[in-house]
Motif scaffolding. Structure first.
Motif, mmCIF file in Angstrom:
data_model
loop_
_atom_site.group_PDB
_atom_site.id
_atom_site.type_symbol
_atom_site.label_atom_id
_atom_site.label_comp_id
_atom_site.label_asym_id
_atom_site.label_seq_id
_atom_site.Cartn_x
_atom_site.Cartn_y
_atom_site.Cartn_z
ATOM 1 N N MET A 111 0.827 -1.197 0.000
ATOM 2 C CA MET A 111 0.000 0.000 0.000
ATOM 3 C C MET A 111 0.867 1.255 0.000
ATOM 4 O O MET A 111 1.829 1.344 0.775
ATOM 5 C CB MET A 111 -0.904 0.018 1.241
ATOM 6 N N GLN A 112 0.519 2.197 -0.879
ATOM 7 C CA GLN A 112 1.215 3.489 -0.895
ATOM 8 C C GLN A 112 0.248 4.577 -0.437
ATOM 9 O O GLN A 112 -0.899 4.640 -0.866
ATOM 10 C CB GLN A 112 1.737 3.822 -2.289
ATOM 11 N N GLU B 117 -3.173 3.395 -2.146
ATOM 12 C CA GLU B 117 -3.355 2.658 -3.385
ATOM 13 C C GLU B 117 -2.692 1.297 -3.242
ATOM 14 O O GLU B 117 -1.584 1.186 -2.700
ATOM 15 C CB GLU B 117 -2.762 3.387 -4.587
ATOM 16 N N ALA B 118 -3.389 0.255 -3.719
ATOM 17 C CA ALA B 118 -2.887 -1.114 -3.593
ATOM 18 C C ALA B 118 -2.033 -1.496 -4.800
ATOM 19 O O ALA B 118 -2.367 -1.165 -5.934
ATOM 20 C CB ALA B 118 -4.060 -2.082 -3.465
ATOM 21 N N PHE B 119 -0.929 -2.191 -4.535
ATOM 22 C CA PHE B 119 -0.025 -2.659 -5.585
ATOM 23 C C PHE B 119 0.324 -4.124 -5.342
ATOM 24 O O PHE B 119 0.504 -4.545 -4.195
ATOM 25 C CB PHE B 119 1.275 -1.860 -5.592
ATOM 26 N N GLN C 51 -7.335 -9.662 -2.099
ATOM 27 C CA GLN C 51 -6.192 -9.490 -1.210
ATOM 28 C C GLN C 51 -6.037 -8.023 -0.801
ATOM 29 O O GLN C 51 -5.654 -7.723 0.331
ATOM 30 C CB GLN C 51 -4.922 -9.992 -1.887
ATOM 31 N N ALA C 52 -6.333 -7.104 -1.709
ATOM 32 C CA ALA C 52 -6.239 -5.682 -1.384
ATOM 33 C C ALA C 52 -7.200 -5.326 -0.251
ATOM 34 O O ALA C 52 -6.835 -4.606 0.696
ATOM 35 C CB ALA C 52 -6.541 -4.841 -2.618
ATOM 36 N N PRO D 74 5.643 2.324 -1.463
ATOM 37 C CA PRO D 74 4.646 1.305 -1.114
ATOM 38 C C PRO D 74 5.180 0.422 0.012
ATOM 39 O O PRO D 74 6.356 0.047 0.012
ATOM 40 C CB PRO D 74 4.478 0.512 -2.412
ATOM 41 N N GLU D 75 4.311 0.102 0.968
ATOM 42 C CA GLU D 75 4.699 -0.709 2.122
ATOM 43 C C GLU D 75 3.887 -1.987 2.182
ATOM 44 O O GLU D 75 2.736 -2.033 1.746
ATOM 45 C CB GLU D 75 4.475 0.073 3.417
ATOM 46 N N ARG D 76 4.496 -2.976 2.784
ATOM 47 C CA ARG D 76 3.775 -4.230 3.011
ATOM 48 C C ARG D 76 3.082 -4.163 4.364
ATOM 49 O O ARG D 76 3.695 -3.804 5.371
ATOM 50 C CB ARG D 76 4.735 -5.416 2.972
ATOM 51 N N PHE D 77 1.805 -4.525 4.392
ATOM 52 C CA PHE D 77 1.023 -4.543 5.616
ATOM 53 C C PHE D 77 0.454 -5.945 5.827
ATOM 54 O O PHE D 77 0.299 -6.702 4.872
ATOM 55 C CB PHE D 77 -0.136 -3.549 5.538
#
Length: 352
Positions: free
Chosen positions: A119-120, A133-135, A171-172, A334-337
């Motif tokens: 997520m960014q 925003e999901a990536f 998944q988002a 963007p980070e992983r959560f």
């Protein structure tokens, strides 16, 4: 994620496989034997790890005649040798089969739970965080991070874009909920596959319903270039969003030409500026164009989001043009959560 372990593909079965090659030089392949008394059709049986055998035994042909030109190949999951009609029906150009073999890693990675949603952050003019925003991202064998472009390129070679996109939608939402994130969640999707939005986005709708996310917080990004000449399809997507209470963003907007009429017709909540909208323009023209897009959008009650903001100068330019929201490395990568899957299990988290 529970669904990842059940991601089906004909290229990743727990089964023996037969590699089949047809063409004038097929008989030169080591390890293969003539099939069904055909001199130009050879076959080789392998275990479930057919890709390793493919690379080992077909490299010679791949280096000949421009990558195996004039040859066809098939890979079939079966214990006994396939019939000749089955072989012929499964045949595809050798280069296409090579591309599939080169990208089977994606299915294996998904089934090992390596697919992640990053997520960014999205910020407003006050510097307040207002969404994400999901990536798609994936951890590589070397510990590095594989980006969304490489993931979708592999999915295209394997022809699993549709299945993968549906998985990423769910998944988002699970990541958004599992990390207790707030604000909007912007979700991309492969617009070229949408013929019936209610079917294509059914998994997303179910995930939203199951996790009780506020529907209007879910924003579907529609690349304008994909639908600029297909208004009926764009209207069907917009109608679907309204029926489910989702928000809509027109992505990659680079001109004000025709924008007012489009916004009246589609009624999106957001316009997302193309990160390269000013490419090839002198600064004065680019700034004027930016102001035009913002003015037209605001006149229709639509907020404007600038992507790819990487430095303070860009941010200042957008602020001066009355852009409403911002996203880019200036505010964080963007980070992983963690996420919560359908069984209520929570994954570990880390930063990008």
């Amino acid at each position: 994620m529970a669904e990842q372990g059940a991601f089906f593909s004909v290229w990743a079965q727990n089964s023996s496989y037969w590699l089949v090659v047809e063409g004038p030089h097929a008989s030169q392949l080591t390890g293969f034997a003539p099939a069904h008394r055909k001199t130009d059709v050879v076959a080789l049986k392998t275990d479930a790890n057919w890709r390793e055998a493919w690379v080992k035994h077909t490299a010679k042909l791949g280096n000949m005649l421009g990558g195996g030109a004039g040859h066809r190949a098939a890979v079939l999951a079966t214990e006994s040798m396939p019939s000749l009609p089955d072989m012929m029906e499964a045949m595809r150009p050798f280069s296409e089969m090579n591309a599939i073999a080169a990208n089977v890693w994606l299915i294996e990675a998904i089934n090992h739970g390596q697919l992640d949603c990053y997520m960014q952050r999205v910020m407003d003019r006050r510097g307040k965080q207002v969404g994400y925003e999901a990536f798609a991202r994936m951890e590589g064998a070397d510990g590095g991070v594989i980006g969304g472009g490489a993931i979708m390129q592999a999915a295209h070679a394997l022809r699993i874009e549709y299945q993968l996109d549906r998985l990423l939608h769910k998944q988002a939402i699970e990541t958004f909920v599992g990390s207790d994130l707030e604000g909007y969640i912007f979700i991309n999707f492969l617009t070229g596959f949408i013929h019936r939005p209610e079917v294509y986005l059914d998994g997303l709708s179910q995930a939203v319903s199951r996790t009780h996310v506020r529907s209007s917080a879910v924003v579907l990004d529609v690349p304008l270039g994909d639908y600029a000449k297909d208004m009926p399809k764009l209207k069907s997507i917009a109608q679907f969003c309204r029926s489910r209470g989702f928000s809509l963003a027109l992505d990659d907007v680079s001109t004000s030409d025709g924008l007012a009429a489009l916004l009246t017709e589609i009624r999106p909540a957001f316009v997302k500026l193309d990160a390269k909208f000013d490419k090839g323009l002198n600064p004065a023209r680019a700034n004027a164009l930016l102001h035009e897009i913002v003015q037209v959008s605001h006149a229709s009650g639509v907020m404007v989001l600038a992507e790819g903001v990487e430095n303070a100068a860009q941010h200042t330019m957008y602020v001066n043009a009355e852009v409403d929201m911002f996203q880019g490395y200036l505010f964080g990568a963007p980070e992983r959560f963690p996420r919560v899957d359908e069984d209520g299990k929570r994954s570990a988290s880390s930063s990008a």
